[in-house]
Write a protein that holds these residues in place. Structure first.
Motif, mmCIF file in Angstrom:
data_model
loop_
_atom_site.group_PDB
_atom_site.id
_atom_site.type_symbol
_atom_site.label_atom_id
_atom_site.label_comp_id
_atom_site.label_asym_id
_atom_site.label_seq_id
_atom_site.Cartn_x
_atom_site.Cartn_y
_atom_site.Cartn_z
ATOM 1 N N GLU A 19 0.842 -1.203 0.000
ATOM 2 C CA GLU A 19 0.000 0.000 0.000
ATOM 3 C C GLU A 19 0.871 1.245 0.000
ATOM 4 O OE1 GLU A 19 -3.133 0.165 2.913
ATOM 5 O OE2 GLU A 19 -3.506 -1.984 2.695
ATOM 6 N N HIS A 38 -3.603 0.984 -3.504
ATOM 7 C CA HIS A 38 -4.545 1.334 -2.436
ATOM 8 C C HIS A 38 -4.684 0.177 -1.452
ATOM 9 C CE1 HIS A 38 -7.959 3.331 -0.579
ATOM 10 N NE2 HIS A 38 -8.599 2.183 -0.628
ATOM 11 N N ALA A 39 -4.671 -1.064 -1.963
ATOM 12 C CA ALA A 39 -4.814 -2.237 -1.096
ATOM 13 C C ALA A 39 -4.190 -3.441 -1.772
ATOM 14 C CB ALA A 39 -6.289 -2.501 -0.803
ATOM 15 N N LYS A 41 -4.786 -7.354 -1.911
ATOM 16 C CA LYS A 41 -5.845 -8.296 -1.601
ATOM 17 C C LYS A 41 -5.278 -9.707 -1.444
ATOM 18 C CE LYS A 41 -9.736 -7.222 -3.762
ATOM 19 N NZ LYS A 41 -10.652 -6.979 -4.889
ATOM 20 N N TYR A 46 -4.518 -6.443 -6.741
ATOM 21 C CA TYR A 46 -4.311 -5.172 -6.063
ATOM 22 C C TYR A 46 -5.433 -4.206 -6.395
ATOM 23 C CZ TYR A 46 0.410 -7.003 -5.540
ATOM 24 O OH TYR A 46 1.501 -7.775 -5.235
ATOM 25 N N ALA A 47 -5.714 -3.334 -5.456
ATOM 26 C CA ALA A 47 -6.604 -2.203 -5.700
ATOM 27 C C ALA A 47 -5.699 -1.005 -5.973
ATOM 28 C CB ALA A 47 -7.496 -1.949 -4.498
ATOM 29 N N SER A 49 -5.555 3.141 -6.952
ATOM 30 C CA SER A 49 -6.163 4.465 -7.119
ATOM 31 C C SER A 49 -5.333 5.191 -8.164
ATOM 32 C CB SER A 49 -6.133 5.245 -5.803
ATOM 33 O OG SER A 49 -6.905 4.607 -4.830
ATOM 34 N N TYR A 55 -10.455 4.235 -10.183
ATOM 35 C CA TYR A 55 -10.114 3.220 -9.184
ATOM 36 C C TYR A 55 -10.410 1.849 -9.771
ATOM 37 C CZ TYR A 55 -10.177 0.766 -4.688
ATOM 38 O OH TYR A 55 -9.925 -0.083 -3.647
ATOM 39 N N ASP A 56 -9.502 0.911 -9.570
ATOM 40 C CA ASP A 56 -9.728 -0.474 -10.002
ATOM 41 C C ASP A 56 -9.264 -1.375 -8.867
ATOM 42 O OD1 ASP A 56 -9.896 -2.961 -11.230
ATOM 43 O OD2 ASP A 56 -8.906 -2.327 -13.072
ATOM 44 N N ASP A 57 -10.168 -2.232 -8.386
ATOM 45 C CA ASP A 57 -9.805 -3.101 -7.266
ATOM 46 C C ASP A 57 -9.497 -4.529 -7.723
ATOM 47 O OD1 ASP A 57 -12.320 -3.996 -7.900
ATOM 48 O OD2 ASP A 57 -13.106 -3.872 -5.864
ATOM 49 N N ASN A 58 -9.158 -4.694 -8.999
ATOM 50 C CA ASN A 58 -8.917 -6.036 -9.516
ATOM 51 C C ASN A 58 -7.771 -6.035 -10.536
ATOM 52 O OD1 ASN A 58 -9.566 -8.780 -9.504
ATOM 53 N ND2 ASN A 58 -10.818 -8.560 -11.345
#
Length: 109
Positions: A19, A38-39, A41, A46-47, A49, A55-58
């Protein structure tokens, strides 16, 4: 009784990114843009920003690369321009090193 032999699963490999890392990540349609992790997983994605607000969380690890390090500028910022001097013939007042003000006329530059 039934005996079941359980094998311990290997720990997941360590994440390449953490992060806050500045990265270039793949957005939809294969384009890459600057962003920040951002994160991280649990499933190895990864997420991200993106700097433009998306934003993409995948995002998978293979679609992320390190952002280039910022480069310092080669030249220092230019100094502010000096105020224009009064032309010859102008009457002025100056403060001398003794603290007194003296009048005079500019005769040349």
């Amino acid at each position: 009784p039934v005996h079941v032999l359980l094998e311990a699963s290997p720990p997941p490999p360590p994440s390449k990114w953490k992060e806050g890392d500045k990265v270039i990540a793949r957005w939809h349609l294969g384009c890459h843009y600057p962003g920040t992790i951002h994160a991280v997983k649990a499933n190895g994605v990864y997420a991200v920003s993106f700097d433009d607000g998306d934003y993409d969380d995948n995002v998978i690890e293979n679609h992320i690369r390190a952002a280039p390090a910022p480069t310092p500028t080669d030249e220092p910022p230019a100094p502010a321009p000096a105020p224009a001097l009064p032309p010859p013939g102008s009457r002025i007042t100056v403060r001398f090193s003794d603290g007194q003000d003296y009048g005079g006329t500019i005769t040349g530059l």
